[in-house]
Design an enzyme around this catalytic site. Structure first.
Site, PDB file in Angstrom:
ATOM      1  N   GLN A  18      22.635  48.806 -38.461  1.00 32.30           N
ATOM      2  CA  GLN A  18      23.161  47.462 -38.219  1.00 32.30           C
ATOM      3  C   GLN A  18      22.460  46.508 -39.184  1.00 32.30           C
ATOM      4  O   GLN A  18      21.247  46.578 -39.361  1.00 32.30           O
ATOM      5  CB  GLN A  18      22.873  47.088 -36.772  1.00 32.30           C
ATOM      6  N   PHE A  74      29.146  46.591 -34.857  1.00 30.48           N
ATOM      7  CA  PHE A  74      27.926  46.810 -34.084  1.00 30.48           C
ATOM      8  C   PHE A  74      27.534  48.282 -34.097  1.00 30.48           C
ATOM      9  O   PHE A  74      27.851  49.005 -35.021  1.00 30.48           O
ATOM     10  CB  PHE A  74      28.112  46.281 -32.660  1.00 30.48           C
ATOM     11  N   TRP A  77      18.422  41.231 -42.647  1.00 28.24           N
ATOM     12  CA  TRP A  77      18.088  41.610 -41.299  1.00 28.24           C
ATOM     13  C   TRP A  77      18.678  42.973 -41.013  1.00 28.24           C
ATOM     14  O   TRP A  77      19.854  43.221 -41.278  1.00 28.24           O
ATOM     15  CB  TRP A  77      18.632  40.556 -40.328  1.00 28.24           C
ATOM     16  N   ASN A 117      18.655  46.410 -38.085  1.00 24.83           N
ATOM     17  CA  ASN A 117      18.412  46.791 -36.698  1.00 24.83           C
ATOM     18  C   ASN A 117      19.076  48.143 -36.473  1.00 24.83           C
ATOM     19  O   ASN A 117      19.693  48.701 -37.368  1.00 24.83           O
ATOM     20  CB  ASN A 117      19.012  45.709 -35.786  1.00 24.83           C
ATOM     21  N   ASP A 118      19.005  48.652 -35.279  1.00 27.67           N
ATOM     22  CA  ASP A 118      19.704  49.848 -34.790  1.00 27.67           C
ATOM     23  C   ASP A 118      20.163  50.840 -35.855  1.00 27.67           C
ATOM     24  O   ASP A 118      21.228  50.677 -36.442  1.00 27.67           O
ATOM     25  CB  ASP A 118      20.954  49.449 -33.994  1.00 27.67           C
ATOM     26  N   TRP A 155      19.808  37.372 -36.962  1.00 30.67           N
ATOM     27  CA  TRP A 155      20.956  38.041 -36.359  1.00 30.67           C
ATOM     28  C   TRP A 155      22.222  37.258 -36.680  1.00 30.67           C
ATOM     29  O   TRP A 155      22.234  36.035 -36.697  1.00 30.67           O
ATOM     30  CB  TRP A 155      20.775  38.121 -34.844  1.00 30.67           C
TER      31      TRP A 155
END
Length: 83
Positions: free
Chosen positions: A20, A60, A1, A3-4, A28
């Site tokens: 991320q 994060f 996974w 992200n960002d 997540w």
């Protein structure tokens, strides 16, 4: 996974992308920072986790920069630091 995207820098002749990432699954959780590199920004090679989580913390969003002027004072003989 994944992200960002948290940092895209050009360093040592390659583009470095930090993002991320959950290295343990497709959902997540267990947030860490992944790391990928590219010479042309079209084809990417994922490297080992740059900032891994541990039992007490997740990692994060943030940012990354190449400290060309050694403003933070972390430079060593090995080259300019990526912060």
């Amino acid at each position: 996974w994944i992200n960002d995207p948290n940092g895209l820098v050009h360093y040592g002749g390659l583009y470095h992308l930090f993002f991320q990432h959950n290295p343990f699954g497709k959902a997540w959780g267990e947030m860490s920072w992944g790391h990928a590199v590219s010479s042309d920004m079209l084809q990417w090679k994922q490297l080992r986790t740059a900032l891994p989580c541990d039992a007490s913390k997740f990692v994060f969003s943030g940012s990354a920069v190449v400290d060309k002027n050694n403003s933070a004072g972390f430079q060593t003989a090995g080259g300019r630091p990526v912060l």
